[in-house]
Design a protein around this motif. Structure first.
Motif, short mmCIF file in Angstrom:
data_model
loop_
_atom_site.label_atom_id
_atom_site.label_comp_id
_atom_site.label_asym_id
_atom_site.label_seq_id
_atom_site.Cartn_x
_atom_site.Cartn_y
_atom_site.Cartn_z
N SER A 68 -7.48 -24.58 -35.55
CA SER A 68 -7.23 -25.41 -34.37
C SER A 68 -5.74 -25.68 -34.18
N LYS A 69 -5.03 -25.95 -35.28
CA LYS A 69 -3.60 -26.20 -35.17
C LYS A 69 -2.83 -24.94 -34.80
N LEU A 70 -3.12 -23.83 -35.49
CA LEU A 70 -2.39 -22.59 -35.24
C LEU A 70 -2.71 -21.99 -33.88
N ASP A 71 -3.96 -22.12 -33.44
CA ASP A 71 -4.34 -21.59 -32.13
C ASP A 71 -3.59 -22.32 -31.02
N ALA A 72 -3.52 -23.65 -31.11
CA ALA A 72 -2.79 -24.42 -30.10
C ALA A 72 -1.31 -24.04 -30.10
N TRP A 73 -0.72 -23.88 -31.28
CA TRP A 73 0.69 -23.52 -31.36
C TRP A 73 0.94 -22.11 -30.81
N MET A 74 0.06 -21.15 -31.16
CA MET A 74 0.23 -19.77 -30.68
C MET A 74 0.04 -19.68 -29.18
N ARG A 75 -0.91 -20.42 -28.63
CA ARG A 75 -1.12 -20.38 -27.17
C ARG A 75 0.09 -20.97 -26.44
N LYS A 76 0.72 -21.98 -27.02
CA LYS A 76 1.90 -22.56 -26.41
C LYS A 76 3.07 -21.56 -26.45
N LYS A 77 3.20 -20.81 -27.54
CA LYS A 77 4.32 -19.88 -27.70
C LYS A 77 4.12 -18.56 -26.97
N PHE A 78 2.88 -18.04 -26.97
CA PHE A 78 2.67 -16.68 -26.49
C PHE A 78 1.92 -16.58 -25.17
N ASN A 79 1.43 -17.65 -24.63
CA ASN A 79 0.73 -17.56 -23.33
C ASN A 79 1.51 -18.19 -22.24
#
Length: 79
Positions: A68-79
């Motif tokens: 949950s933490k990494l998915d939110a961070w990756m979506r903020k950076k890469f989407n």
């Protein structure tokens, strides 16, 4: 532009997965986090991987917290 982004996601994801596999062997790196980051990034481009990643994560409570933490961070950076 969309295909360029897709190729960039795939290349970065594969690099993270390779680093994650190396991290499972080498005691210096935390391989699980790199593997999870790589698969999260791949899940942006593949519904099949996203489905199986979510199924795996829901079976493992520690992975669910990290996911949950990494998915939110990756979506903020890469989407």
């Amino acid at each position: 532009m969309n295909s360029t982004r897709r190729v960039a996601h795939l290349i970065i994801a594969l690099m993270l997965i390779i680093i994650g596999v190396c991290g499972l062997i080498l005691p210096i790196l935390n391989g699980i986090i790199f593997l999870l980051l790589g698969f999260i990034l791949l899940s942006f481009e593949s519904p099949y991987i996203e489905h199986h990643l979510k199924a795996f994560v829901h079976k493992n409570k520690n992975a669910e917290k990290w996911y949950s933490k990494l998915d939110a961070w990756m979506r903020k950076k890469f989407n």
